[in-house]
Scaffold this motif. Structure first.
Motif, PDB file in Angstrom:
ATOM      1  N   MET A  17     -58.687  49.290  -2.476  1.00 37.32           N
ATOM      2  CA  MET A  17     -59.463  49.686  -3.647  1.00 37.32           C
ATOM      3  C   MET A  17     -60.534  50.690  -3.259  1.00 37.32           C
ATOM      4  O   MET A  17     -61.028  50.697  -2.136  1.00 37.32           O
ATOM      5  N   ALA A  18     -60.933  51.512  -4.208  1.00 45.00           N
ATOM      6  CA  ALA A  18     -61.887  52.573  -3.926  1.00 45.00           C
ATOM      7  C   ALA A  18     -63.254  51.995  -3.596  1.00 45.00           C
ATOM      8  O   ALA A  18     -63.647  50.941  -4.087  1.00 45.00           O
ATOM      9  N   SER A  19     -63.964  52.715  -2.741  1.00 45.50           N
ATOM     10  CA  SER A  19     -65.333  52.322  -2.404  1.00 45.50           C
ATOM     11  C   SER A  19     -66.256  52.784  -3.520  1.00 45.50           C
ATOM     12  O   SER A  19     -66.228  53.942  -3.919  1.00 45.50           O
ATOM     13  N   LEU A  20     -67.077  51.871  -4.040  1.00 48.42           N
ATOM     14  CA  LEU A  20     -67.948  52.179  -5.168  1.00 48.42           C
ATOM     15  C   LEU A  20     -69.401  52.063  -4.741  1.00 48.42           C
ATOM     16  O   LEU A  20     -69.803  51.098  -4.084  1.00 48.42           O
ATOM     17  N   ALA A  21     -70.205  53.053  -5.118  1.00 50.27           N
ATOM     18  CA  ALA A  21     -71.619  53.050  -4.755  1.00 50.27           C
ATOM     19  C   ALA A  21     -72.405  52.160  -5.713  1.00 50.27           C
ATOM     20  O   ALA A  21     -72.224  52.218  -6.927  1.00 50.27           O
ATOM     21  N   HIS A  22     -73.277  51.324  -5.147  1.00 46.22           N
ATOM     22  CA  HIS A  22     -74.045  50.389  -5.959  1.00 46.22           C
ATOM     23  C   HIS A  22     -75.424  50.924  -6.265  1.00 46.22           C
ATOM     24  O   HIS A  22     -75.998  51.690  -5.499  1.00 46.22           O
ATOM     25  N   ASP A  23     -75.961  50.488  -7.383  1.00 48.54           N
ATOM     26  CA  ASP A  23     -77.359  50.718  -7.701  1.00 48.54           C
ATOM     27  C   ASP A  23     -78.141  49.542  -7.132  1.00 48.54           C
ATOM     28  O   ASP A  23     -78.168  48.458  -7.701  1.00 48.54           O
ATOM     29  N   GLU A  24     -78.755  49.749  -5.984  1.00 49.94           N
ATOM     30  CA  GLU A  24     -79.387  48.653  -5.263  1.00 49.94           C
ATOM     31  C   GLU A  24     -80.644  48.141  -5.956  1.00 49.94           C
ATOM     32  O   GLU A  24     -81.155  47.075  -5.619  1.00 49.94           O
ATOM     33  N   ASP A  25     -81.171  48.904  -6.914  1.00 51.46           N
ATOM     34  CA  ASP A  25     -82.440  48.520  -7.529  1.00 51.46           C
ATOM     35  C   ASP A  25     -82.278  47.441  -8.592  1.00 51.46           C
ATOM     36  O   ASP A  25     -83.259  46.851  -9.021  1.00 51.46           O
ATOM     37  N   GLN A  26     -81.079  47.188  -9.042  1.00 54.30           N
ATOM     38  CA  GLN A  26     -80.898  46.211 -10.108  1.00 54.30           C
ATOM     39  C   GLN A  26     -79.788  45.232  -9.734  1.00 54.30           C
ATOM     40  O   GLN A  26     -78.601  45.546  -9.807  1.00 54.30           O
ATOM     41  N   VAL A  27     -80.183  44.057  -9.315  1.00 51.05           N
ATOM     42  CA  VAL A  27     -79.248  42.987  -8.991  1.00 51.05           C
ATOM     43  C   VAL A  27     -79.586  41.796  -9.881  1.00 51.05           C
ATOM     44  O   VAL A  27     -80.745  41.389  -9.974  1.00 51.05           O
ATOM     45  N   VAL A  28     -78.593  41.243 -10.542  1.00 50.93           N
ATOM     46  CA  VAL A  28     -78.801  40.139 -11.468  1.00 50.93           C
ATOM     47  C   VAL A  28     -78.119  38.893 -10.917  1.00 50.93           C
ATOM     48  O   VAL A  28     -76.933  38.926 -10.579  1.00 50.93           O
ATOM     49  N   GLU A  29     -78.877  37.804 -10.798  1.00 46.66           N
ATOM     50  CA  GLU A  29     -78.318  36.526 -10.394  1.00 46.66           C
ATOM     51  C   GLU A  29     -77.936  35.741 -11.646  1.00 46.66           C
ATOM     52  O   GLU A  29     -78.702  35.670 -12.612  1.00 46.66           O
ATOM     53  N   LEU A  30     -76.758  35.119 -11.627  1.00 48.05           N
ATOM     54  CA  LEU A  30     -76.237  34.423 -12.806  1.00 48.05           C
ATOM     55  C   LEU A  30     -75.705  33.047 -12.431  1.00 48.05           C
ATOM     56  O   LEU A  30     -75.145  32.862 -11.341  1.00 48.05           O
ATOM     57  N   PHE A  31     -75.870  32.107 -13.331  1.00 47.88           N
ATOM     58  CA  PHE A  31     -75.225  30.796 -13.207  1.00 47.88           C
ATOM     59  C   PHE A  31     -74.785  30.373 -14.598  1.00 47.88           C
ATOM     60  O   PHE A  31     -75.599  30.319 -15.530  1.00 47.88           O
ATOM     61  N   VAL A  32     -73.502  30.101 -14.752  1.00 45.87           N
ATOM     62  CA  VAL A  32     -72.958  29.646 -16.034  1.00 45.87           C
ATOM     63  C   VAL A  32     -72.278  28.304 -15.797  1.00 45.87           C
ATOM     64  O   VAL A  32     -71.427  28.169 -14.919  1.00 45.87           O
ATOM     65  N   THR A  33     -72.664  27.319 -16.574  1.00 42.47           N
ATOM     66  CA  THR A  33     -72.143  25.969 -16.410  1.00 42.47           C
ATOM     67  C   THR A  33     -70.756  25.832 -17.039  1.00 42.47           C
ATOM     68  O   THR A  33     -70.299  26.700 -17.788  1.00 42.47           O
ATOM     69  N   GLY A  34     -70.113  24.698 -16.761  1.00 42.27           N
ATOM     70  CA  GLY A  34     -68.998  24.241 -17.580  1.00 42.27           C
ATOM     71  C   GLY A  34     -69.577  23.430 -18.731  1.00 42.27           C
ATOM     72  O   GLY A  34     -70.791  23.410 -18.947  1.00 42.27           O
ATOM     73  N   ARG A  35     -68.718  22.752 -19.472  1.00 34.24           N
ATOM     74  CA  ARG A  35     -69.230  21.914 -20.544  1.00 34.24           C
ATOM     75  C   ARG A  35     -68.355  20.693 -20.732  1.00 34.24           C
ATOM     76  O   ARG A  35     -67.158  20.705 -20.462  1.00 34.24           O
ATOM     77  N   ILE A  36     -68.967  19.616 -21.160  1.00 35.92           N
ATOM     78  CA  ILE A  36     -68.203  18.472 -21.633  1.00 35.92           C
ATOM     79  C   ILE A  36     -68.577  18.232 -23.090  1.00 35.92           C
ATOM     80  O   ILE A  36     -69.695  18.540 -23.515  1.00 35.92           O
ATOM     81  N   CYS A  37     -67.645  17.699 -23.827  1.00 32.76           N
ATOM     82  CA  CYS A  37     -67.891  17.328 -25.216  1.00 32.76           C
ATOM     83  C   CYS A  37     -68.243  15.843 -25.229  1.00 32.76           C
ATOM     84  O   CYS A  37     -67.375  14.991 -25.016  1.00 32.76           O
ATOM     85  N   LEU A  38     -69.516  15.543 -25.440  1.00 32.41           N
ATOM     86  CA  LEU A  38     -69.933  14.142 -25.487  1.00 32.41           C
ATOM     87  C   LEU A  38     -69.281  13.436 -26.679  1.00 32.41           C
ATOM     88  O   LEU A  38     -68.757  12.325 -26.557  1.00 32.41           O
ATOM     89  N   PHE A  39     -69.324  14.089 -27.830  1.00 30.21           N
ATOM     90  CA  PHE A  39     -68.716  13.564 -29.054  1.00 30.21           C
ATOM     91  C   PHE A  39     -68.230  14.743 -29.893  1.00 30.21           C
ATOM     92  O   PHE A  39     -68.814  15.822 -29.847  1.00 30.21           O
ATOM     93  N   GLY A  40     -67.166  14.526 -30.660  1.00 35.66           N
ATOM     94  CA  GLY A  40     -66.734  15.528 -31.627  1.00 35.66           C
ATOM     95  C   GLY A  40     -65.563  16.382 -31.209  1.00 35.66           C
ATOM     96  O   GLY A  40     -65.348  17.458 -31.772  1.00 35.66           O
ATOM     97  N   GLU A  41     -64.763  15.934 -30.213  1.00 33.83           N
ATOM     98  CA  GLU A  41     -63.602  16.712 -29.819  1.00 33.83           C
ATOM     99  C   GLU A  41     -62.681  16.975 -31.011  1.00 33.83           C
ATOM    100  O   GLU A  41     -62.548  16.146 -31.903  1.00 33.83           O
ATOM    101  N   HIS A  42     -62.100  18.149 -31.038  1.00 31.74           N
ATOM    102  CA  HIS A  42     -61.157  18.622 -32.070  1.00 31.74           C
ATOM    103  C   HIS A  42     -61.821  18.967 -33.404  1.00 31.74           C
ATOM    104  O   HIS A  42     -61.155  19.478 -34.304  1.00 31.74           O
ATOM    105  N   SER A  43     -63.122  18.698 -33.548  1.00 31.67           N
ATOM    106  CA  SER A  43     -63.737  18.960 -34.850  1.00 31.67           C
ATOM    107  C   SER A  43     -63.990  20.449 -35.072  1.00 31.67           C
ATOM    108  O   SER A  43     -64.230  20.868 -36.200  1.00 31.67           O
ATOM    109  N   ASP A  44     -63.931  21.268 -34.002  1.00 33.18           N
ATOM    110  CA  ASP A  44     -64.164  22.706 -34.193  1.00 33.18           C
ATOM    111  C   ASP A  44     -63.020  23.340 -34.968  1.00 33.18           C
ATOM    112  O   ASP A  44     -63.234  24.047 -35.949  1.00 33.18           O
TER     113      ASP A  44
END
Length: 687
Positions: free
Chosen positions: A1-28
């Motif tokens: 794959m091609a080498s891509l130059a990064h913008d070093e001044d802007q780095v974003v840290e992210l965390f996205v959870t999973g989910r459980i349905c405590l109550f109400g499955e299929h109601s969507d």
């Protein structure tokens, strides 16, 4: 794959959870059928983010490149050309996990033009294909990364909507419920009415210890959905229900129920489910940790029993779930759990167990492992009652015009002890010290520039070097406060009602604290609590307003409240100290009443003659306040609408408040702080 130059001044840290349905499955999906049949009950679900999720780091690719590179936690990598729509559509329809990324990029491209990005998912501890919405987590991760990198100003709901529409461009058939991963670990109530989705944050008043279990079996979600949609037809074919004949035109259960099995399923996913969710929401508000765990586990076990009775006969080959029931009924677990149920579409995918305590959670994990199943800890943390403050500073201040044409009263200097700060700095500092996590400043173009300069830009070194030693380091305090500040733009000065409505999406379904940016407050609490902390301590679930006492000569300048049943004994500053804040249930509110009206309608028993309860200028309002706001009216009228709908309490604030937009009270404020200075010096000498 091609080498891509990064913008070093802007780095974003992210965390996205999973989910459980405590109550109400299929109601969507069930609630979605209301667009065809209004008698279908709206769907409702209580969902919660998992402790596990996707960890990623994102940065812009410099230059004009429109390449999105994504690297997964198992080192698989893909590069997508954002200008190659045909290639993106082809990838979105593929069985690859990268299909979700392509689908989201396609959907985002309908609304925004973004540049290149490099997104590295460097860690993932979220199980896939186990009913924990791992695919939705990827979708939200992509949208959120681009939203932050390119400042698209999408709200959480906006991220959810694009992620959902991106995922349905793939072979996945996710529901809207899955996208709640965007809310993180919080418990969220989701309501599904036709194509409309609304959310409300649910506060857990005590910590709940759970274990999510991968049953290490298998299920076919598509088959489950097929059976449930066919319902009575499916049950008749298997001899489960009777009364269906060829001439009865046997068909799907939704949107119109045709048989007893259909009606039972409609009730299970409709009215019964709404009642269960309301009960569970009330349980999560229980402050006794042991009681909350006991009641929540029992509610889950009852919900599972109803599911087994009504839904399992419609798809027994998938929903009998022997592995699930072997876990729920395992003798060794009973000493450590209060109940449990299946997760997601049910079947033998995953389960959730409510544990009696943190120690019982550890023991349950060991037992689950001995059953050759895979446990994941899930702890629903005790949450702060209020996380967000709204501070309006966009309006005109006519009381001190034309001085306020140049500088608003929120920037007026106020000295307390040895520090001179703009009033807004004192307020925001107090909000942060009280534990508020976000401050929404409602600004116009000018005040946004001023607040950016104050809270988000580092001061010149030369200025700091020449400042007094006692203010050394305060610029770092301002910058730290700035990290918690979000600007909400109100272009033209209008009403406080309009300012609050602009914040509705940002509040995200939660109660919020409202404070005026042009006021200065000083606490006199014997406990050392700030005015904001006193109000937060008093909040118990319904709206509460800060109050102080005024005499009849001040009625014309403030909101005035009445309480028919004041607390006994009267709390400070009218009475002796008490262990908990005393709440005054308000019976009437009026804005700047005449003396005659107040004497007839606003007298509160036990107060000295000629003394009235009045607004202190701090409020905690529940999210339902926005319904009252949309009806219009003056702010005090809106509070009264909320009082009539669900009740509003008052709490006496031990402290003094000055309106800086009034020359008389501004001078009083400055004089009070000046008089306090010698006392402060004497205390230092005495010590």
């Amino acid at each position: 794959m091609a080498s891509l130059a990064h913008d070093e001044d802007q780095v974003v840290e992210l965390f996205v959870t999973g989910r459980i349905c405590l109550f109400g499955e299929h109601s969507d999906w069930a609630g979605g059928y209301r667009r065809f049949n209004s008698e279908v009950a709206p769907g409702c679900a209580l969902v919660c983010g998992t402790d596990q999720g996707l960890y990623a780091r994102a940065r812009k690719i410099s230059g004009d490149s429109r390449i999105l590179r994504y690297t997964s936690s198992d080192d698989q990598c893909v590069e997508l050309d954002l200008d190659d729509l045909s290639g993106l559509r082809q990838m979105a329809q593929s069985p690859s996990v990268f299909a979700y990324i392509a689908g989201c990029v396609l959907e985002l491209g309908k609304h925004f033009r973004v540049g290149g990005a490099d997104i590295v998912n460097y860690k993932s501890d979220l199980p896939i294909k186990k009913g924990l919405s791992s695919s939705a987590a990827i979708c939200v991760l992509i949208v959120r990364a681009l939203n932050k990198l390119y400042d698209l100003k999408l709200t959480v709901h906006g991220e959810m909507d694009i992620a959902y529409r991106g995922e349905i461009q793939t072979p996945s058939r996710c529901g809207r419920m899955d996208q709640c991963v965007a809310f993180g670990r919080a418990v969220t109530k989701m309501s599904f009415d036709s194509d409309l989705l609304s959310t409300e944050s649910v506060r857990a008043a005590s910590t709940i210890y759970m274990v999510v279990v991968d049953l290490c079996a298998k299920k076919d979600t598509k088959e489950i959905l097929k059976c449930l949609n066919e319902a009575g037809y499916s049950a008749e074919a298997q001899g489960g229900y009777h009364g269906c004949h060829a001439q009865d035109n046997c068909g799907p259960a939704y949107p119109f129920p045709r048989h007893d099995a259909d009606k039972a399923l409609h009730a299970l996913l409709g009215e019964m489910n709404q009642q269960v969710c309301e009960e569970a929401q009330e349980i999560l508000g229980e402050r006794d940790e042991r009681c909350a765990a006991e009641r929540l586990g029992q509610a889950m076990s009852k919900a599972q029993a109803r599911w087994d009775q009504i839904a399992v006969p419609l798809c027994p080959h998938e929903l009998k779930a022997p592995s699930l029931h072997r876990l729920l009924e395992h003798p060794q677990l009973q000493a450590h759990i209060t109940g449990g149920k299946g997760v997601g579409s049910q079947g033998d995918g995953s389960a959730q167990l409510v544990c009696k305590s943190a120690a019982d959670q550890e023991e349950a994990v060991k037992i689950v492992k001995s059953l050759n199943m895979e446990p994941l800890k899930l702890t629903i943390p005790k949450q702060k009652a209020v996380r967000t403050a709204i501070v309006p500073i966009a309006g005109a201040c006519s009381g001190m015009w034309p001085a306020t044409k140049c500088v608003g009263p929120w920037l007026f200097p106020v000295r307390k002890q040895r520090m001179v700060k703009p009033a807004i700095a004192w307020l925001c500092e107090e909000l942060v010290e009280a534990g508020l996590e976000r401050i929404l400043l409602v600004v116009n173009q000018t005040t946004e520039m001023e607040m950016t300069r104050l809270f988000k830009q580092r001061e010149e070194v030369a200025v700091l070097d020449s400042a007094s030693q006692h203010v050394d380091g305060y610029d770092e305090v301002l910058l730290a406060i700035g990290e918690k500040i979000t600007f909400v733009r109100q272009e033209k000065p209008s009403s406080i009602r309009d300012a609050l409505l602009l914040c509705e999406r940002e509040v995200e379904g939660e109660a919020f604290l409202l404070a005026w940016g042009d006021h200065f407050c000083r606490s006199t609490s014997q406990e050392g609590l700030s005015c904001v902390e006193q109000l937060l301590k008093a909040f118990a679930g319904r709206s509460v307003v800060g109050m102080h006492c005024v005499d009849k000569d001040e009625l014309h300048s403030t909101g005035v409240y009445a309480c028919k049943e004041p607390p006994t004994p009267l709390p400070p500053p009218l009475g002796p100290p008490q262990s908990a804040p005393a709440l005054w249930p308000l019976s009437r509110l009026a804005e700047k009443p005449t003396r005659e009206f107040a004497e007839e309608h606003l007298v509160t028993p036990k107060l000295p003659a000629g003394t009235y309860l009045a607004s202190f200028g701090h409020y905690i309002l529940t999210f339902s306040a926005f319904r009252a706001l949309r009806k219009g009216g003056h702010f005090t009228q809106i509070l009264d609408e909320l009082r009539q709908a669900e009740g509003v309490d008052g709490v006496l604030i031990e402290g003094t408040r000055w309106d800086l937009g009034n020359m008389h009270t501004y001078i009083q404020c400055l004089q009070a702080q000046a008089q306090d200075e010698p006392a402060a010096k004497r205390r230092r000498v005495d010590s």
